[in-house]
Enzyme design. Structure first.
Site, PDB file in Angstrom:
ATOM      1  N   TRP A  18     -15.133  34.309 108.871  1.00  0.00           N
ATOM      2  CA  TRP A  18     -14.689  35.672 109.180  1.00  0.00           C
ATOM      3  C   TRP A  18     -13.177  35.746 109.194  1.00  0.00           C
ATOM      4  O   TRP A  18     -12.586  36.717 108.708  1.00  0.00           O
ATOM      5  CB  TRP A  18     -15.290  36.148 110.503  1.00  0.00           C
ATOM      6  CG  TRP A  18     -16.781  36.238 110.465  1.00  0.00           C
ATOM      7  CD1 TRP A  18     -17.657  35.536 111.228  1.00  0.00           C
ATOM      8  CD2 TRP A  18     -17.585  37.060 109.589  1.00  0.00           C
ATOM      9  NE1 TRP A  18     -18.950  35.872 110.890  1.00  0.00           N
ATOM     10  CE2 TRP A  18     -18.942  36.805 109.898  1.00  0.00           C
ATOM     11  CE3 TRP A  18     -17.294  37.986 108.590  1.00  0.00           C
ATOM     12  CZ2 TRP A  18     -20.002  37.427 109.236  1.00  0.00           C
ATOM     13  CZ3 TRP A  18     -18.347  38.611 107.930  1.00  0.00           C
ATOM     14  CH2 TRP A  18     -19.666  38.337 108.257  1.00  0.00           C
ATOM     15  N   ASP A  26     -10.505  39.775 116.525  1.00  0.00           N
ATOM     16  CA  ASP A  26     -11.871  40.116 116.134  1.00  0.00           C
ATOM     17  C   ASP A  26     -12.777  39.552 117.233  1.00  0.00           C
ATOM     18  O   ASP A  26     -12.930  38.343 117.359  1.00  0.00           O
ATOM     19  CB  ASP A  26     -12.178  39.482 114.769  1.00  0.00           C
ATOM     20  CG  ASP A  26     -13.636  39.660 114.341  1.00  0.00           C
ATOM     21  OD1 ASP A  26     -14.438  40.233 115.103  1.00  0.00           O
ATOM     22  OD2 ASP A  26     -13.966  39.219 113.213  1.00  0.00           O
ATOM     23  N   LYS A  67     -23.673  42.630 117.577  1.00  0.00           N
ATOM     24  CA  LYS A  67     -23.883  41.304 118.173  1.00  0.00           C
ATOM     25  C   LYS A  67     -24.139  41.412 119.673  1.00  0.00           C
ATOM     26  O   LYS A  67     -25.043  40.794 120.189  1.00  0.00           O
ATOM     27  CB  LYS A  67     -22.663  40.401 117.932  1.00  0.00           C
ATOM     28  CG  LYS A  67     -22.179  40.358 116.492  1.00  0.00           C
ATOM     29  CD  LYS A  67     -22.945  39.376 115.629  1.00  0.00           C
ATOM     30  CE  LYS A  67     -22.716  39.584 114.138  1.00  0.00           C
ATOM     31  NZ  LYS A  67     -21.335  39.509 113.699  1.00  0.00           N
TER      32      LYS A  67
END
Ligand SMILES: *Cc1c(COP(=O)(O)O)cnc(C)c1O
Length: 357
Positions: free
Chosen positions: A99, A166, A190
């Protein structure tokens, strides 16, 4: 059979959150209409949006001067919106996984990207420490929880330049000091809601500083000015997020979420370390994620990996297959995972050990 959802995302949510969301999709607040079909401009929906922002501020103790936004596009769109809005000359990134790398790739379209450190050579099995953050960078970007590799930064870093994080997979899992960050963002699917909404917590004074022009929808100021209502927001995922936030509050807030996460992680990592058939993949134990617990079969039992996956899945452990770039197993233990789920997984590992070791 009772199933426990260890999937990495979209992932487990509290039962009452899904139930309240499903009910609102049939009839919303005695309006005789579904949440799906009412205007986002109704006072009823405006109240949902207001509550979402207020609960973010309350639960994370967000100081004055920050805005909470709900936008579309996922965390992946933030990879480009962050540099679009904030990168004038150069930005610093900590490369801790796939990511982070994707975020860096987008930033390179807008300016110079400094990779301050990387654990790529070790397949991201630890989080690099002791690196320098260039003082002239426009911001420093980190990924606080590396969902794929199971590493996590457990504290709020000090940065000489605005810190952008993030937090897709660990938001609301522990108290954070928001004042140390310039921006925090993440996809909701999530630990917060169903897929379809992205949260952004941004320090207002950092916006409007780059010289380029920014398309309206990609300009954070549009969403700040319009209270995330410039266009039709993802109403159902936002409603669902509010239900989760109310649940977190009713359970005792992020401090209690942290306590539960530590309890789950202690139990599962304890078994991984004790059971000779398994081994953890993260080499630096202090970097072990409380959210995504990754492990593999120990070398001498490698050929049993598929068999254990089948064994545990048949016993109701859903979604424990590891990401293809790590292999083995990944037990994601987000806020809604009850300790009973982890106990059930540990029981599987012990039963398997009795059968094979
Ligand atoms: C899942 C994930 C993403 C991608 O999120 P999307 O909303 O699917 O774009 C980004 N970063 C992290 C840390 C993630 O876990």
């Amino acid at each position: 059979m009772k199933k426990y959802n260890f999937g990495a995302g979209p992932s487990i949510l509290p039962q009452e959150v899904m139930k309240a969301t499903a009910e609102a999709c049939i009839e919303f607040q005695d309006m005789g209409l579904s949440l799906m079909e009412i205007s986002h401009r109704t006072p009823e929906f405006q109240a949902v949006m207001d509550e979402a922002q207020a609960l973010f501020k309350e639960l994370l103790n967000i100081p004055e001067g920050y805005s909470v936004l709900f936008v579309g596009g996922g965390a992946s769109l933030e990879f480009c919106m962050v540099p679009f809005n904030m990168l004038e000359k150069k930005a610093a990134y900590l490369n801790t996984g796939v990511w982070a790398k994707k975020a860096m790739k987008e930033a390179k379209l807008f300016g110079e990207v400094i990779e301050v450190a990387s654990s790529a050579d070790a397949n991201y099995t630890f989080i690099p420490k002791n690196y320098d953050i260039p003082a002239d960078a426009d911001y420093f970007h980190i990924t606080t929880n590396n969902t794929i590799y199971g590493t996590e930064l457990h504290e709020d870093l000090d940065s000489p330049v605005p810190l952008v994080a993030d937090m897709s997979s660990d938001i609301f899992s522990r108290p954070i000091d928001v004042s140390k960050y310039g921006m925090i963002y993440g996809g909701a699917q999530k630990n917060l809601s169903m897929a379809g909404v992205t949260f952004v917590i941004v320090k207002d004074e950092l916006l409007g500083k780059v010289s380029r022009s920014i398309p309206t929808m990609l300009d954070y100021r549009t969403h700040v000015d319009k209270g995330s209502m410039f266009n039709t927001p993802p109403v159902v995922p936002i409603f669902c997020a509010v239900q989760t936030l109310k649940w977190i509050k009713s359970q005792g807030g992020v401090k209690e979420m942290e306590r539960r996460a530590q309890e789950r992680a202690e139990l599962l990592y304890g078994e991984i370390d004790r059971n000779k058939m398994f081994q953890g993949t993260v080499t630096a134990k202090e970097d072990r994620s409380l959210m995504n617990i990754c492990f593999v079969m120990a070398d001498e039992y490698k050929e049993l990996e598929k068999d254990f996956l089948k064994f545990a899945t048949e016993k109701g452990m859903s979604g424990i297959k590891g990401h293809r770039s790590v292999g083995g197993f990944r037990a994601s233990c987000y806020n809604a995972m009850p300790i009973e789920g982890v106990k059930a997984l540990v029981a599987c590992m012990q039963e398997y050990e009795k059968m094979h070791a």
